[in-house]
Design a protein around this motif. Structure first.
Motif, PDB file in Angstrom:
ATOM      1  N   GLY A 143    -100.282   9.783   8.949  1.00  0.00           N
ATOM      2  CA  GLY A 143     -99.894   8.462   9.459  1.00  0.00           C
ATOM      3  C   GLY A 143     -98.928   7.762   8.529  1.00  0.00           C
ATOM      4  N   GLU A 144     -98.280   8.532   7.656  1.00  0.00           N
ATOM      5  CA  GLU A 144     -97.344   7.926   6.700  1.00  0.00           C
ATOM      6  C   GLU A 144     -95.912   8.111   7.179  1.00  0.00           C
ATOM      7  OE1 GLU A 144     -98.120   9.824   2.971  1.00  0.00           O
ATOM      8  OE2 GLU A 144    -100.157   9.028   2.899  1.00  0.00           O
ATOM      9  N   LEU A 145     -95.020   7.368   6.535  1.00  0.00           N
ATOM     10  CA  LEU A 145     -93.609   7.523   6.890  1.00  0.00           C
ATOM     11  C   LEU A 145     -93.069   8.843   6.354  1.00  0.00           C
ATOM     12  CD1 LEU A 145     -92.008   4.003   6.327  1.00  0.00           C
ATOM     13  CD2 LEU A 145     -92.964   5.007   8.405  1.00  0.00           C
ATOM     14  N   PRO A 175     -85.365   1.208  12.136  1.00  0.00           N
ATOM     15  CA  PRO A 175     -85.893   1.541  10.824  1.00  0.00           C
ATOM     16  C   PRO A 175     -87.327   1.059  10.649  1.00  0.00           C
ATOM     17  CG  PRO A 175     -84.473  -0.380  10.677  1.00  0.00           C
ATOM     18  CD  PRO A 175     -84.440   0.054  12.101  1.00  0.00           C
ATOM     19  N   ARG A 176     -88.052   1.741   9.766  1.00  0.00           N
ATOM     20  CA  ARG A 176     -89.433   1.339   9.483  1.00  0.00           C
ATOM     21  C   ARG A 176     -89.585   0.905   8.034  1.00  0.00           C
ATOM     22  NH1 ARG A 176     -93.678   4.356  13.254  1.00  0.00           N
ATOM     23  NH2 ARG A 176     -92.183   5.101  14.782  1.00  0.00           N
ATOM     24  N   SER A 177     -88.512   0.795   7.326  1.00  0.00           N
ATOM     25  CA  SER A 177     -88.588   0.327   5.931  1.00  0.00           C
ATOM     26  C   SER A 177     -87.249  -0.321   5.605  1.00  0.00           C
ATOM     27  CB  SER A 177     -88.836   1.504   4.987  1.00  0.00           C
ATOM     28  OG  SER A 177     -87.754   2.393   5.063  1.00  0.00           O
ATOM     29  N   SER A 179     -85.383   0.390   3.179  1.00  0.00           N
ATOM     30  CA  SER A 179     -84.377   1.393   2.780  1.00  0.00           C
ATOM     31  C   SER A 179     -83.747   2.042   4.017  1.00  0.00           C
ATOM     32  CB  SER A 179     -84.985   2.453   1.858  1.00  0.00           C
ATOM     33  OG  SER A 179     -85.989   3.164   2.536  1.00  0.00           O
ATOM     34  N   GLN A 180     -84.532   2.231   5.081  1.00  0.00           N
ATOM     35  CA  GLN A 180     -83.951   2.801   6.310  1.00  0.00           C
ATOM     36  C   GLN A 180     -82.973   1.818   6.945  1.00  0.00           C
ATOM     37  OE1 GLN A 180     -87.006   4.230   8.970  1.00  0.00           O
ATOM     38  NE2 GLN A 180     -87.692   5.805   7.528  1.00  0.00           N
ATOM     39  N   ALA A 181     -83.336   0.539   6.902  1.00  0.00           N
ATOM     40  CA  ALA A 181     -82.425  -0.475   7.458  1.00  0.00           C
ATOM     41  C   ALA A 181     -81.145  -0.527   6.627  1.00  0.00           C
ATOM     42  CB  ALA A 181     -83.114  -1.842   7.468  1.00  0.00           C
ATOM     43  N   LEU A 250    -104.523   4.558  10.207  1.00  0.00           N
ATOM     44  CA  LEU A 250    -103.572   4.781   9.107  1.00  0.00           C
ATOM     45  C   LEU A 250    -102.166   4.366   9.539  1.00  0.00           C
ATOM     46  CD1 LEU A 250    -104.838   8.319   7.973  1.00  0.00           C
ATOM     47  CD2 LEU A 250    -105.058   6.175   6.702  1.00  0.00           C
ATOM     48  N   ARG A 251    -101.804   4.718  10.766  1.00  0.00           N
ATOM     49  CA  ARG A 251    -100.453   4.374  11.244  1.00  0.00           C
ATOM     50  C   ARG A 251    -100.286   2.857  11.331  1.00  0.00           C
ATOM     51  NH1 ARG A 251    -101.016   7.854  16.313  1.00  0.00           N
ATOM     52  NH2 ARG A 251     -99.307   6.634  17.164  1.00  0.00           N
ATOM     53  N   LEU A 252    -101.362   2.181  11.761  1.00  0.00           N
ATOM     54  CA  LEU A 252    -101.289   0.706  11.842  1.00  0.00           C
ATOM     55  C   LEU A 252    -101.109   0.102  10.452  1.00  0.00           C
ATOM     56  CD1 LEU A 252    -104.011  -0.076  14.518  1.00  0.00           C
ATOM     57  CD2 LEU A 252    -101.591  -0.690  14.626  1.00  0.00           C
TER      58      LEU A 252
HETATM   59  N1  ADP Z   1     -88.377   5.833  11.128  1.00  0.00           N
HETATM   60  C1  ADP Z   1     -89.352   6.642  10.687  1.00  0.00           C
HETATM   61  N2  ADP Z   1     -89.454   6.884   9.371  1.00  0.00           N
HETATM   62  C2  ADP Z   1     -90.401   7.666   8.883  1.00  0.00           C
HETATM   63  N3  ADP Z   1     -91.344   8.272   9.648  1.00  0.00           N
HETATM   64  C3  ADP Z   1     -91.297   8.062  10.978  1.00  0.00           C
HETATM   65  C4  ADP Z   1     -90.284   7.249  11.576  1.00  0.00           C
HETATM   66  N4  ADP Z   1     -90.489   7.234  12.910  1.00  0.00           N
HETATM   67  C5  ADP Z   1     -91.567   7.997  13.148  1.00  0.00           C
HETATM   68  N5  ADP Z   1     -92.058   8.496  11.983  1.00  0.00           N
HETATM   69  C6  ADP Z   1     -93.236   9.378  11.823  1.00  0.00           C
HETATM   70  O1  ADP Z   1     -93.631   9.856  13.108  1.00  0.00           O
HETATM   71  C7  ADP Z   1     -94.937   9.362  13.453  1.00  0.00           C
HETATM   72  C8  ADP Z   1     -94.993   9.050  14.960  1.00  0.00           C
HETATM   73  O2  ADP Z   1     -94.049   8.052  15.275  1.00  0.00           O
HETATM   74  P1  ADP Z   1     -93.979   7.411  16.743  1.00  0.00           P
HETATM   75  O3  ADP Z   1     -93.877   8.505  17.727  1.00  0.00           O
HETATM   76  O4  ADP Z   1     -92.930   6.390  16.748  1.00  0.00           O
HETATM   77  O5  ADP Z   1     -95.405   6.785  16.936  1.00  0.00           O
HETATM   78  P2  ADP Z   1     -96.037   5.436  16.356  1.00  0.00           P
HETATM   79  O6  ADP Z   1     -95.587   4.366  17.299  1.00  0.00           O
HETATM   80  O7  ADP Z   1     -97.452   5.737  16.464  1.00  0.00           O
HETATM   81  O8  ADP Z   1     -95.607   5.258  14.956  1.00  0.00           O
HETATM   82  C9  ADP Z   1     -95.159   8.162  12.541  1.00  0.00           C
HETATM   83  O9  ADP Z   1     -96.527   7.905  12.312  1.00  0.00           O
HETATM   84  C10 ADP Z   1     -94.432   8.619  11.274  1.00  0.00           C
HETATM   85  O10 ADP Z   1     -95.210   9.540  10.534  1.00  0.00           O
END
Ligand code: ADP
Length: 306
Positions: A143-145, A175-177, A179-181, A250-252
């Motif tokens: 559930g990590e990036l 982006p999810r961080s 650094s990605q943005a 974990l994802r939340l």
């Molecule tokens: N932009 C991102 N950066 C890093 N990891 C990502 C990114 N997008 C998705 N992931 C990885 O893929 C998984 C599933 O993503 P996604 O299908 O968007 O579902 P969720 O909405 O549950 O996060 C995430 O939990 C993460 O591990």
């Protein structure tokens, strides 16, 4: 400037021929989402020296249904490729199971954008068991990036493909961080709007755990809220490997850790949407925001040429 104004006047005038139901806002409040006429802007039109109305093969109006429009009545103007109109660039963010997938489908249906989901791009790599896929899976299972060196180039390359450039894009899960943005900003890629779907956390866990995918049609079901229509469909449903209660928590956690940083990058263009209502009502909020954005563009382009 003078000739431009004249041209734009004529162009606006000719817009009325594109649809019998045309009104100043009809391109934005389109009753038929498939007509795509809302994508037209003044900059979509260039004059040609012919009395027929031609359609470019890649144009938004090349949708078969748009051929039913009474184009014969609009002489002297050529509807140029949609690349002439500035395509929309939309980002959508929200916690896992906040409804991004459903809303992305509704947005792409109406606005014709290319849907790019970072999670889907990663799952393709995982399924192909590529080097990146194998590495990505380790993080996804926790559930990590996934590390930036895998995700950033993957998303950037997809954004720069011709379809995304011509039709505009809807970027989901990136982006999810910060650094990605920042990486996107460094590449000169800026969205027009950042949509954040908000849903209370308790509802999210329940949504995720019951979520199922029909691998044949791509349709998403929920065992309780949107059950499959037949036994046959039910028997082939699959569950995403990270859609378990333990992993969604974990994802939340990861989502909450990162969302504020991303929001600060896009605070000026963020629209928060209540995702805890019926999907049509969620879409109505998004649609209103996109409509306003397009209207604003129209006003700005008018003031530039006035
Ligand atoms: N932009 C991102 N950066 C890093 N990891 C990502 C990114 N997008 C998705 N992931 C990885 O893929 C998984 C599933 O993503 P996604 O299908 O968007 O579902 P969720 O909405 O549950 O996060 C995430 O939990 C993460 O591990």
């Amino acid at each position: 400037m003078g000739s431009n104004s004249c041209l734009n006047f004529a162009i606006t005038h000719h817009c009325v021929y594109l649809s019998p139901s045309f009104s100043p806002n009809s391109k934005l409040h389109n009753p038929n989402p498939n007509h795509n006429q809302f994508l037209l802007s003044r900059s979509s039109f260039i004059p040609i020296a012919t009395s027929s109305f031609a359609l470019h093969s890649n144009h938004t109006l090349s949708h078969p249904r748009s051929k039913k429009l009474p184009l014969r009545n609009a002489p002297n103007f050529y509807v140029a490729a949609s690349a002439k109109a500035v395509p929309l660039k939309v980002m959508i963010s929200g916690a896992p199971a906040s409804g991004k997938g459903t809303q992305c489908e509704l947005i792409t249906q109406k606005y014709g954008l290319v849907h790019i989901a970072a999670g889907d791009l990663l799952r393709v790599e995982v399924a192909a068991a590529s080097e990146n896929g194998k590495r990505a899976k380790e993080y996804m299972e926790k559930g990590e990036l996934v590390p930036d060196e895998i995700v950033v180039m993957m998303v950037k390359e997809r954004l720069l493909q011709p379809d995304s450039q011509e039709k505009g894009w809807l970027l989901d899960g990136y982006p999810r961080s910060s650094s990605q943005a920042a990486a996107l900003e460094d590449f000169g890629i800026h969205p027009d709007i950042f949509i954040l779907l908000e849903v209370p956390e308790d509802n999210l866990v329940e949504r995720v755990v019951g979520r199922r995918l029909d691998p044949l049609t791509g349709k998403i079901y929920h065992l309780k809220y949107s059950p499959p229509e037949s036994e046959e469909i039910a028997s082939r449903l699959t569950q995403r490997f990270d859609d378990t209660e333990e992993r969604v928590k974990l994802r939340l956690h990861t989502h909450h850790q990162n969302v504020e940083a991303v929001l600060s990058t896009y605070k000026d263009i963020t629209v928060k949407v209540n995702g805890n209502v019926a999907k049509e009502n969620v879409f109505a909020q998004i649609d209103a925001a996109l409509t306003e954005l397009l209207e604003q563009r129209e006003v700005n382009s008018g003031s530039l040429t006035a």
